[in-house]
Design a protein around this motif. Structure first.
Motif, PDB file in Angstrom:
ATOM      1  N   ASP A  60       9.530   2.385 147.392  1.00  0.00           N
ATOM      2  CA  ASP A  60       8.087   2.323 147.201  1.00  0.00           C
ATOM      3  C   ASP A  60       7.546   3.747 147.251  1.00  0.00           C
ATOM      4  N   PHE A  61       7.423   4.395 146.095  1.00  0.00           N
ATOM      5  CA  PHE A  61       6.892   5.753 146.020  1.00  0.00           C
ATOM      6  C   PHE A  61       5.376   5.674 145.890  1.00  0.00           C
ATOM      7  N   THR A 113       4.645   4.167 140.458  1.00  0.00           N
ATOM      8  CA  THR A 113       5.765   4.171 141.393  1.00  0.00           C
ATOM      9  C   THR A 113       5.750   3.087 142.462  1.00  0.00           C
ATOM     10  N   THR A 138       5.847  -0.694 136.188  1.00  0.00           N
ATOM     11  CA  THR A 138       6.374  -0.028 137.375  1.00  0.00           C
ATOM     12  C   THR A 138       7.581   0.800 136.945  1.00  0.00           C
ATOM     13  N   ILE A 139       8.015   1.709 137.780  1.00  0.00           N
ATOM     14  CA  ILE A 139       9.173   2.532 137.427  1.00  0.00           C
ATOM     15  C   ILE A 139      10.412   1.652 137.264  1.00  0.00           C
ATOM     16  N   TYR A 171      13.971   7.998 151.659  1.00  0.00           N
ATOM     17  CA  TYR A 171      14.197   8.993 150.621  1.00  0.00           C
ATOM     18  C   TYR A 171      15.510   9.746 150.781  1.00  0.00           C
TER      19      TYR A 171
END
Length: 117
Positions: free
Chosen positions: A41-42, A16, A29-30, A105
């Motif tokens: 940016d998880f 993530t 990466t996702i 988020y």
């Protein structure tokens, strides 16, 4: 998850963070995997929290103790073996990070209609 991934018990589909993880360089990466959330940016992180009205001296002492623990090679090596990158962050920048992530988020939660159950 890193020990389970490297042992072949589970398969990582994507990471993530916006860049590939060094221990999992073969995992996309996702955004690379599904073209989703390019600017998000998880990254899982851990922190120590105190009550809002905790004395500044206590918060500073806790932060210094945590930073000292993270500076120990054995602690760093163990955390890195688990796939984390230990970083000691003072209270002010840490509070800003939490606030920024909440704001980051919010649109995703609204877009996908995520609800707490």
């Amino acid at each position: 998850m890193l020990p389970h991934i490297t042992a072949g018990k589970i398969r990582a589909l994507a990471v993530t963070p916006p860049q590939r993880s060094p221990p999992l360089a073969q995992v996309p990466t996702i955004d690379e995997a599904v073209g989703l959330m390019k600017d998000v940016d998880f990254v899982a992180w851990y922190g120590l929290l105190t009550p809002a009205k905790a004395p500044a001296e206590a918060v500073e002492r806790l932060q210094k103790s945590a930073a000292a623990a993270l500076a120990q090679p054995a602690v760093r090596e163990r955390l890195q073996a688990l796939g984390t990158d230990p970083v000691a962050m003072p209270a002010g920048p840490f509070a800003r990070r939490m606030k920024n992530e909440s704001e980051q988020y919010r649109p995703i939660i609204q877009r996908f209609q995520i609800k707490a159950s």
